[in-house]
Design a protein around this motif. Structure first.
Motif, PDB file in Angstrom:
ATOM      1  N   THR A  17      37.680  38.183  44.104  1.00 49.67           N
ATOM      2  CA  THR A  17      37.843  39.669  44.781  1.00 49.67           C
ATOM      3  C   THR A  17      38.398  40.500  43.864  1.00 49.67           C
ATOM      4  O   THR A  17      37.733  41.376  43.521  1.00 49.67           O
ATOM      5  N   SER A  18      39.391  40.174  43.006  1.00 50.45           N
ATOM      6  CA  SER A  18      40.264  41.014  42.241  1.00 50.45           C
ATOM      7  C   SER A  18      39.388  41.220  40.834  1.00 50.45           C
ATOM      8  O   SER A  18      39.373  42.240  40.505  1.00 50.45           O
ATOM      9  N   MET A  24      41.440  43.426  37.130  1.00 53.38           N
ATOM     10  CA  MET A  24      42.296  42.869  38.025  1.00 53.38           C
ATOM     11  C   MET A  24      43.671  43.675  37.905  1.00 53.38           C
ATOM     12  O   MET A  24      44.240  43.547  36.938  1.00 53.38           O
ATOM     13  N   THR A  25      43.883  44.574  38.908  1.00 51.89           N
ATOM     14  CA  THR A  25      45.213  45.590  38.872  1.00 51.89           C
ATOM     15  C   THR A  25      46.379  44.906  39.123  1.00 51.89           C
ATOM     16  O   THR A  25      46.478  43.800  39.769  1.00 51.89           O
ATOM     17  N   GLU A  28      46.691  44.187  42.871  1.00 48.35           N
ATOM     18  CA  GLU A  28      45.838  43.012  43.537  1.00 48.35           C
ATOM     19  C   GLU A  28      46.532  41.794  42.794  1.00 48.35           C
ATOM     20  O   GLU A  28      46.757  40.897  43.608  1.00 48.35           O
ATOM     21  N   LEU A  29      47.087  41.602  41.834  1.00 46.63           N
ATOM     22  CA  LEU A  29      47.840  40.480  41.198  1.00 46.63           C
ATOM     23  C   LEU A  29      49.030  40.344  42.122  1.00 46.63           C
ATOM     24  O   LEU A  29      49.356  39.153  42.529  1.00 46.63           O
ATOM     25  N   ARG A  31      49.583  41.480  45.151  1.00 46.36           N
ATOM     26  CA  ARG A  31      49.117  41.013  46.352  1.00 46.36           C
ATOM     27  C   ARG A  31      48.683  39.337  46.633  1.00 46.36           C
ATOM     28  O   ARG A  31      49.192  38.884  47.524  1.00 46.36           O
ATOM     29  N   ILE A  32      48.116  39.088  45.648  1.00 45.99           N
ATOM     30  CA  ILE A  32      47.676  37.633  45.506  1.00 45.99           C
ATOM     31  C   ILE A  32      49.228  36.884  45.588  1.00 45.99           C
ATOM     32  O   ILE A  32      49.247  35.748  46.441  1.00 45.99           O
ATOM     33  N   VAL A  93      43.476  41.360  49.121  1.00 47.86           N
ATOM     34  CA  VAL A  93      43.358  41.790  47.783  1.00 47.86           C
ATOM     35  C   VAL A  93      42.369  42.833  47.470  1.00 47.86           C
ATOM     36  O   VAL A  93      42.783  43.966  46.503  1.00 47.86           O
ATOM     37  N   ASP A  97      44.832  47.988  46.477  1.00 48.59           N
ATOM     38  CA  ASP A  97      45.124  49.235  45.651  1.00 48.59           C
ATOM     39  C   ASP A  97      44.437  50.276  46.728  1.00 48.59           C
ATOM     40  O   ASP A  97      44.500  51.495  45.819  1.00 48.59           O
ATOM     41  N   GLU A 104      33.857  45.122  44.957  1.00 47.15           N
ATOM     42  CA  GLU A 104      34.777  44.343  45.849  1.00 47.15           C
ATOM     43  C   GLU A 104      34.015  44.108  47.167  1.00 47.15           C
ATOM     44  O   GLU A 104      34.025  43.141  47.776  1.00 47.15           O
TER      45      GLU A 104
END
Length: 137
Positions: A17-18, A24-25, A28-29, A31-32, A93, A97, A104
């Motif tokens: 998804t990211s 890959m913001t 997002e990273l 949040r993972i 994810v 943002d 996405e």
């Protein structure tokens, strides 16, 4: 390639998804990492392995069958009872943002199909995430 573990399968969906929009913001990273550290489904997963699992996912994406092969492997690895949890993790994810890009949305659709999720379950997950992430402004 070998079948991913349940934890790996969950992480693969977040990584897919990211990476869907090729960007890959940091949000997002982050949040993972938050999901892996705080969700009960990951309580017996060693968070130190997260980067290695993400790299393995990237290798699989560039291997035979690409995204479809990864989604098939994830669908086989995940028990049915974790389908909604897996989709919720991927949605977290995508929403990290605070904007959902077309790529996405498309990946979330592919995940929904691969996991054979009910439309009402998907809608409830999306609404819960929106409510949780809403700001005053």
């Amino acid at each position: 390639m070998s079948r991913p573990s349940v934890h790996e399968a969950l992480i693969y969906l977040m990584v897919i998804t990211s990476a869907s929009d090729s960007d890959m913001t940091d949000a997002e990273l982050s949040r993972i990492g938050e999901v892996v550290r705080s969700w009960p489904v990951f309580e017996d997963f060693d968070a130190e392995k997260l980067i290695g699992v993400a790299q393995d996912c990237q290798k699989r994406l560039h291997g035979p069958g690409g995204l479809e092969a990864v989604l098939e492997a994830v669908a086989v690895a995940l028990p049915d009872r974790l389908g909604d949890t897996a989709y919720a993790a991927a949605f977290e994810v995508a929403a990290a943002d605070l904007e959902m890009r077309l790529e996405e949305v498309r990946v979330l659709q592919l995940i929904r199909r691969a996991l054979d999720l009910d439309t009402l379950v998907v809608a409830a997950i999306a609404q819960a995430a929106k409510a949780r992430l809403r700001t005053l402004s």
